[in-house]
Design an enzyme around this catalytic site. Structure first.
Site, PDB file in Angstrom:
ATOM      1  N   GLY A 178       0.813  -1.210   0.000  1.00  0.00           N
ATOM      2  CA  GLY A 178       0.000   0.000   0.000  1.00  0.00           C
ATOM      3  C   GLY A 178       0.844   1.256   0.000  1.00  0.00           C
ATOM      4  O   GLY A 178       2.058   1.236  -0.235  1.00  0.00           O
ATOM      5  N   CYS A 179       0.195   2.362   0.280  1.00  0.00           N
ATOM      6  CA  CYS A 179       0.799   3.675   0.051  1.00  0.00           C
ATOM      7  C   CYS A 179       1.948   3.982   1.005  1.00  0.00           C
ATOM      8  O   CYS A 179       3.003   4.465   0.583  1.00  0.00           O
ATOM      9  CB  CYS A 179      -0.257   4.756   0.125  1.00  0.00           C
ATOM     10  SG  CYS A 179      -1.345   4.664   1.549  1.00  0.00           S
ATOM     11  N   TYR A 180       1.785   3.719   2.301  1.00  0.00           N
ATOM     12  CA  TYR A 180       2.865   4.060   3.236  1.00  0.00           C
ATOM     13  C   TYR A 180       4.117   3.221   2.977  1.00  0.00           C
ATOM     14  O   TYR A 180       5.217   3.772   2.857  1.00  0.00           O
ATOM     15  CB  TYR A 180       2.397   3.913   4.683  1.00  0.00           C
ATOM     16  CG  TYR A 180       1.530   5.046   5.197  1.00  0.00           C
ATOM     17  CD1 TYR A 180       1.929   6.377   5.079  1.00  0.00           C
ATOM     18  CD2 TYR A 180       0.306   4.792   5.805  1.00  0.00           C
ATOM     19  CE1 TYR A 180       1.145   7.408   5.562  1.00  0.00           C
ATOM     20  CE2 TYR A 180      -0.493   5.826   6.296  1.00  0.00           C
ATOM     21  CZ  TYR A 180      -0.067   7.130   6.171  1.00  0.00           C
ATOM     22  OH  TYR A 180      -0.844   8.153   6.653  1.00  0.00           O
TER      23      TYR A 180
END
Lengths: 336, 336, 336, 336
Positions: free
Chosen positions: C144-146
């Site tokens: 995901g993004c993090y």
């Protein structure tokens, strides 16, 4: 502020956005002791701007309470108004439950029978228009943001009966998101609102059309129909009503400013802007006032911009203004 | 995409917001080779979406250039249009300079003489309304965001001549901040716009009133007067025209949808929304299309919401649509 | 695009924010036929960018489907991955369910037993770091993004093992609200986010700490501990990881740029910015790429800013990049 | 409020964002009569919250004025401070001109000679840290938003000398746009800021690094170097300093809360949040206070979030707090 006799006041629905602002205003009101803040959802948590904790609605005791504010969902509010009346409390209702004058008009716009028809009619709590009927009263229906902002924008023309009856009164309204309430909904999700602008309930389908027309007709029984389209604005607070009207042929738009000056020059909470200036949300956000600008489009066509903070003059500020009138306090106490 | 013959195209004013979107669209246009992007302010810097660097306007050579887009301030644009015409380039002008049909009407709305009256009239580049006059042309005046969005919202009613001549056409418009240009101004400072909504040039004082009425009258010479109030919205992009009109007594609002379907069913860049849906900015932002919703308020009163991206269908997207018509490319090339 | 053999692909969780972007990307992917978009909440409604309607998860038949994307809540996702594997589908999982290499580490960070431990470990779908292990695979855990934004910002230093083991790796991260999902929650209410900035799960309490450290250790087993504080930003999209690290004494920050150039010069989706420029959200929002800027604070202290669109390179864009690697399509198909 | 002796106060730079807030606060200050508000740009226009009109700087007469606030650009401010001193006025300077203790350090960070070296050093107006040196003084250098917010977040640890000297103090800071001033600039254009987040002057290049380190060293001469990266946030007001520090081995992060309680329990304008809560902009925006939250990452690593309203505790509110100390008024007069 010097110590003085204070009335004991409670707030139902104290954790909603209007309720939060109400508590903030009351916390610095020199004639008010805030004795409870009810919220079923937040019961037990601390109440901002006070030393209180939220209590459940059923845990409130009304004995010794002088006045209650109802910032509750419609339907629930009328029930509580009836109970508070029995308990001897003055009531300022911020919901729509007590704003229609008859059970029939309530049913027409809310699609179900009024839960307490015996309470109707209740004085309509818009002081600049209806002050004489609010002083000393025990129950007031405080209007919300759309009716307040629209009616303040139209009031001098309605009172003078200058509007052409055959023409619609067109109101293109825009509201900050707090007007939609604190409960999370798909329509108030940040991602949906950010960068967007959305009309909803356009034309004559919004419930406030009935309420606004009711009050318009009291001032001018022949006024034309309301066309009202609200929009959701990507801001947290603030409401703008952009109003387009046509005058009767015997009147001239160049004389309209004098009408507004006469109506509002002595009103501490309504600011009529200079002809060179347009009303914007920044004129009113986080204040308890309204601002109005007038544009003379032609001799007979007028454009009016009326703005309020939807949570203040459009909700809690106005409710406190009503309280002040009910109890004989200076009308702007805690509001300037 | 397969290699093919490409026309050589340049952009003046390529660093403004419309210019930036124009370059982005042209960079993926299969029939276009972007040969220069002119900007005095950003000369020497890289041009996004391309391998070019901005050049000064005076350093451009138009030899061998097939077409130029002018995304320049008004006044400057007409000068360049005249030069480009002499150089044999096709011209799509995004400024207001070439949109008025006569020098007289230009002087009326812009308060000074037209710098190149011999260029007027120029075909008005709103393809959905004026396509027949754009195909194969060498100079087009592409309309901006307010006229485009307003005229698309009104077009089927104007063409059918269903509007009551005695009634004003009321347009309450709201624009994203990019419509005010890239040059920093007090009115576009983040702090001034954030959380705010501001009307400006209300009624009949905005310059686009003249242009919009000119085009309305071509479609319906008897249409009523335009009342037009734009507002600055706290969003970067997107434009909404909220339109209120009255029909002639012989027509019925329930038949209006069929008019719009007939006008737009074959239009790839205009979406007529279902009766249950209202047009919002999210329908169009970062697309080259428009969206329209209709609300039948009464038998004769209509509310229409028309939306575009002010930089796309309201500026650069439409300009490319015009280019496509001028050169015989499929009309939506690079726009879907 | 010319017709060609296409694989049949379905999306679970297609109405969430990542799912919506995934569908939008796949809709223009020349080698993909989107055959279903599953969403229990929106079943029956039209799927944007397609001619499909959402179907309930249980109504999907996987026969003949080549690959599925899982944009589902964690817990649910592993179940579906197991089913899809049985049905012979390739799986790209966008949830956290398959990202930890062992059931033990999953239990440590998610506080319950892994529902399908037999699936672990699954290749970690960050192509710029792990491409060799993704080509031709049948199941991938897309980060995901993090983790993506943090790991891309650190990768060249980790691979070279230049970081001082005794020092923490400090990541101050900021995410747009779409990262919190489409379901309405108090924390994503417009009024709560507007004008605000909020840290959450600071230090080492966020679940992604485990995942990020797992991948850091694969590249540099001696790297220091991660200190990671995410913040909710008042924007819809975009993620920034602000990274502070210290080099081993034998290395010099002036040589770091060469490391990053070597790592990323051939990466089409990672842009290393010039020394004079800082990475901002505008560099990447609505693109499938990442941007990175480097600041040499001292000889041994470095500040790195790494940005992605949390829904694109931080979710759906990267998932499609993984699909392309699994099936042998050009890696950036539909992503540039 | 009961009538009482008031001091006569003037504001230079009264139309900037800090100046506007300063005037708003002073307008309700019971011990202050605001006698002028100077602004060359807005001379002649009305001053919000007052009955005054802006005057040009050169038209001000300082005779009979007790104190002046200087909300001026650096460079200009020192000139005016010298003049006001000669005229016998007390001076609260909000610019950076008087904050460095020596002309040498001023030259180091501002790249030119100090215009009035004879004024230095001036007491540093951060009352929570330096109160004893402010009471009764005639000239104070009030610190701005970044130093105030950073130093309040670090103060208890610095005073106790618990920080490990070899480790950098890492401050990742985020500021609302009003911190960049009211003059329109490309970086403060709404379209550039909306939806964006931008680092600037990262590492050790921002001018406030010198000032913050100067004050850090007074409290703890051995503290490590400051690494400071500010970011521009898409909000109008509010500033967050996210601080990462390491303790000396003999101290334990579990004892840090007690340090902060000791430092701030009696401070009316600094709120130490409960361990379960993180400081956000909403805690402080439009107030004159600061809020701080502590996160114990490990035994020796700490994450601290410190927030202020950049125009209040970070500028004008703090300046009034200094005035109150200079003249012996209750310190929070007009600030609660």
């Amino acid at each position: 502020m010097a110590e003085q006799t204070k009335i004991r006041v409670g707030v139902y629905g104290a954790s909603g956005y209007a309720g939060l602002d109400l508590v903030e205003i009351l916390a610095k009101h020199g004639h008010v002791e805030l004795v409870f803040a009810a919220s079923n959802t937040f019961a037990g948590q601390t109440v901002p701007h006070t030393d209180l904790r939220y209590v459940k609605m059923d845990d409130v005791t009304l004995e010794g309470v002088d006045a209650v504010f109802l910032a509750l969902p419609h339907g629930v509010s009328a029930e509580m108004a009836a109970k508070a009346q029995v308990a001897g409390c003055a009531v300022i209702d911020l919901s729509a439950d007590l704003r229609m004058d008859t059970p029939e008009s309530y049913r027409e716009w809310y699609s179900h029978a009024h839960p307490h028809p015996e309470l109707l009619p209740v004085p309509y709590g818009l002081p600049e228009i209806n002050r004489a009927h609010l002083v000393g009263k025990r129950m007031i229906a405080a209007p919300g943001c759309y009716p307040t902002t629209t009616l303040l924008g139209l009031y001098p023309l309605l009172k003078a009966r200058w509007l052409l009856p055959e023409r619609p009164v067109i109101v293109d309204a825009k509201s900050g998101v707090s007007g939609a309430g604190r409960e999370p909904k798909p329509t108030t999700h940040f991602v949906e609102v950010f960068g967007n602008l959305s009309p909803y309930n356009p034309g004559r389908s919004h419930r406030h059309v009935g309420e606004i027309e009711q009050e318009m007709h009291k001032l001018d029984p022949n006024v034309g129909m309301l066309v009202f389209t609200p929009h959701l604005l990507p801001v947290d607070r603030g409401l703008m009503a952009s109003i387009y009207v046509e005058l009767k042929p015997e009147y001239d738009s160049r004389d309209v400013r004098a009408l507004y000056e006469a109506a509002y020059d002595q009103e501490p909470l309504v600011q009529l802007l200079a002809a060179s200036e347009q009303a914007t949300l920044k004129h009113v956000v986080r204040t308890n006032g309204a601002a109005i600008s007038l544009t003379l489009v032609t001799r007979h066509l007028l454009h009016i911009t009326s703005v309020t903070d939807n949570l203040r003059k459009g909700a809690s500020g106005q409710a406190v203004q009503c309280l002040n009138l009910m109890f004989g306090f200076p009308e702007t106490t805690a509001l300037l």
